[in-house]
Design an enzyme around this catalytic site. Structure first.
Site, PDB file in Angstrom:
ATOM      1  CG  HIS A 156      -1.649  -1.115   1.366  1.00 34.15           C
ATOM      2  ND1 HIS A 156      -1.356  -2.348   2.015  1.00 34.15           N
ATOM      3  CD2 HIS A 156      -3.061  -1.259   1.052  1.00 34.15           C
ATOM      4  CE1 HIS A 156      -2.340  -3.152   2.258  1.00 34.15           C
ATOM      5  NE2 HIS A 156      -3.470  -2.473   1.717  1.00 34.15           N
ATOM      6  CD  GLU A 287      -7.827  -8.065  -1.021  1.00 31.69           C
ATOM      7  OE1 GLU A 287      -7.858  -8.530   0.150  1.00 31.69           O
ATOM      8  OE2 GLU A 287      -6.953  -7.511  -1.644  1.00 31.69           O
ATOM      9  CD  GLU A 323      -7.158 -11.532   2.360  1.00 27.48           C
ATOM     10  OE1 GLU A 323      -7.019 -11.787   3.751  1.00 27.48           O
ATOM     11  OE2 GLU A 323      -6.732 -10.449   1.740  1.00 27.48           O
ATOM     12  CG  HIS A 326     -10.915 -11.463   2.237  1.00 27.69           C
ATOM     13  ND1 HIS A 326     -10.466 -10.405   1.376  1.00 27.69           N
ATOM     14  CD2 HIS A 326     -10.124 -11.103   3.478  1.00 27.69           C
ATOM     15  CE1 HIS A 326      -9.816  -9.508   2.216  1.00 27.69           C
ATOM     16  NE2 HIS A 326      -9.671  -9.900   3.323  1.00 27.69           N
ATOM     17  CG  ASP A 351      -4.003 -11.044  -1.300  1.00 27.74           C
ATOM     18  OD1 ASP A 351      -2.935 -11.253  -2.053  1.00 27.74           O
ATOM     19  OD2 ASP A 351      -4.594  -9.934  -0.824  1.00 27.74           O
ATOM     20  CG  ASP A 362      -9.099 -11.122   7.149  1.00 26.13           C
ATOM     21  OD1 ASP A 362      -8.612 -12.121   6.909  1.00 26.13           O
ATOM     22  OD2 ASP A 362      -8.942 -10.093   6.326  1.00 26.13           O
ATOM     23  CG  ASP A 364      -4.633 -11.313   7.307  1.00 28.60           C
ATOM     24  OD1 ASP A 364      -5.470 -11.798   6.182  1.00 28.60           O
ATOM     25  OD2 ASP A 364      -4.738 -10.153   7.438  1.00 28.60           O
ATOM     26  CG  ASP A 394      -3.056 -10.074   2.727  1.00 28.52           C
ATOM     27  OD1 ASP A 394      -2.981  -9.732   3.792  1.00 28.52           O
ATOM     28  OD2 ASP A 394      -4.311  -9.414   2.283  1.00 28.52           O
TER      29      ASP A 394
END
Length: 496
Positions: A156, A287, A323, A326, A351, A362, A364, A394
């Site tokens: 980002h 996404e 992802e 997600h 991802d 989430d 991750d 991710d």
């Protein structure tokens, strides 16, 4: 030669040798200078205005190599062998791995119930100039990728450069850090897999960015995306991602959903137009995510996002970045989301992560389950790869994991899991048992000259189908078994 002349010559030679030794020692010191040596090393080897750093952040970590499935070395690959060919492509071609800049180098380890636990050496003193820290972090990123053997990374805009006092200063900081990245890219194959703009953390985006009820926020977000896309292009990025973390609502009581969706589409059309204007060759990616932080996000899942693209005539301009965590938040498997994207022609990037089934948010985590990775890679194989996309981790190490070794262990396990999944999926494809089972199940639709082909080709309607049903036996007796249990056995046979 006189005795005095000889002595003078010896003194000169001694001085030259000592000078050379000192220079070699200094050069050696610069190369071996640890990031933990703080003050003296910082003053000697780090030039703030240029972002120069000649030390090592990972001095005890060797370059990670493939050692095979029987290796007991945790700093080695057991399944990922970059140059090994699988189904006509090298593993590196199938598995275009990417490091997530935010999770790997910026995440402090905080959660809703506790502060950060990390204190990475590239951050320097917490009160230090944020731009200096940004330079150091970029150097850490390139050193990490070099040792891991990965040549893609994702970011980002506000991950790599600090937010300034206004947009102009933020853009200036981004330019300065991009210059450092460009310099570090020289002589390597390293470049971004994708870039994006962070449109969810700053208070200005509390109501959304492209879907904000405030038009000035919409304009600010557009300016931020414009700059982030330019930086992605400058660094040779292959894709640009849009994740609408706050593009949704908390309640419909105060929301004009129609206007917000229309504005989101307007924003995406502007982005696609600007991509063409600057001749950015990358792929634009949306996404999907169902919720968190908003109660409902407009890009809920792959099907919803594809419908959005189709409704607003954006299918030719965008693909999806799926992802896996997600997917589970939306009540799907990652395999389902990937297959939904694939059959709609919009599978662009993955991802690769996973969530804890006992936790409803989430998390991750790195995907390490060989069954899940096999199913994921099976879809990628059916898709023929990911084009300009790849597999971005991710994912983040756990809050309780606090050493630089943990960063390597996590990525090694993730890369090995995906490589293991690729090997398994390729073996299943070559064995052909699952494909044959599916083909047999749908044989009535593929039989040459049969009713299935007539339906597919549009040669019959309800009247003809009624006549067929009236003149043929009830299919209840011949419908056949789905043989799901057999299919699961075939899958298990392929898991290694």
């Amino acid at each position: 030669m006189s005795r005095f002349a000889l002595m003078a010559l010896l003194l000169v030679l001694t001085a030259v040798v000592c000078s050379a030794a000192d220079a070699h020692k200094q050069k050696s010191t610069l190369k071996q200078c640890s990031a933990d040596s703080k003050g003296a090393c910082k003053e000697k080897d780090f030039t703030p205005e240029k972002g120069e750093w000649y030390g090592e952040f990972f001095p005890d970590i060797p370059k990670i190599k493939y050692e095979g499935p029987n290796s007991t070395n945790p700093l080695s690959f057991r399944y990922y062998n970059a140059d090994e060919k699988i189904l006509g492509k090298t593993m590196k071609e199938w598995l275009k791995f990417s490091v997530a800049y935010w999770h790997t180098f910026r995440a402090a380890g905080g959660d809703p119930f506790g502060s950060g636990t990390k204190n990475w050496p590239w951050w320097g003193a917490q009160e230090a100039d944020q731009l200096q820290a940004a330079f150091r972090t970029m150097h850490a990123n390139f050193e990490f990728m070099s040792k891991l053997g990965v040549d893609r990374w994702c970011f980002h805009d506000r991950d790599i450069a600090p937010e300034g006092s206004d947009l102009a200063e933020s853009n200036k900081y981004l330019d300065l850090v991009a210059e450092v990245a460009l310099e570090l890219q020289k002589g390597t194959n390293i470049k971004p897999l994708w870039g994006t703009a962070q449109l969810f953390m700053h208070p200005r985006y509390m109501h959304g960015a492209a879907t904000s009820p405030n038009v000035t926020v919409f304009a600010y977000a557009a300016a931020q995306v414009k700059k982030a896309m330019e930086i992605t292009q400058l660094l040779g990025g292959e894709n640009y991602v849009f994740w609408g973390g706050r593009e949704g609502y908390q309640t419909l009581l105060n929301t004009d959903m129609g206007l917000e969706l229309d504005n989101l589409a307007r924003f995406m059309k502007m982005a696609a137009a600007y991509k063409k204007k600057i001749d950015f060759g990358g792929t634009l990616l949306l996404e999907p995510k169902p919720q968190e932080p908003t109660k409902h996000q407009y890009d809920w899942d792959a099907a919803t996002t594809t419908s959005f693209l189709r409704k607003y005539d954006l299918l030719d301009d965008f693909k999806l970045n799926v992802e896996c965590n997600h997917a589970t938040l939306a009540g799907h498997t990652c395999e389902h989301e990937l297959e939904t994207a694939r059959i709609n022609g919009v599978l662009g990037n993955i991802d690769a992560n996973t969530g804890d089934p006992q936790i409803g948010w989430d998390t991750d985590q790195f995907m390490t389950d060989p069954r899940e990775s096999t199913l994921v890679m099976g879809v990628i194989i059916k898709n023929g790869g990911l084009g300009t996309g790849g597999i971005n981790f991710d994912a983040k190490i756990r809050r309780e994991s606090t050493t630089i070794h943990d960063l390597f262990y996590a990525h090694i396990s993730g890369m090995d899991a995906m490589a293991r999944g690729l090997r398994n999926a390729a073996a299943l494809r070559e064995a052909g048992l699952l494909d044959a089972l599916v083909a047999e199940r749908y044989a009535s639709w593929t039989a040459k000259g049969g009713l299935g082909q007539k339906i597919i080709k549009g040669k019959v309607g309800f009247e003809e189908l009624e006549e067929y049903a009236l003149t043929h036996p009830d299919p209840a007796e011949s419908i056949g078994s789905g043989r799901q249990e057999l299919a699961e056995i075939y899958l298990d046979m392929g898991l290694k």
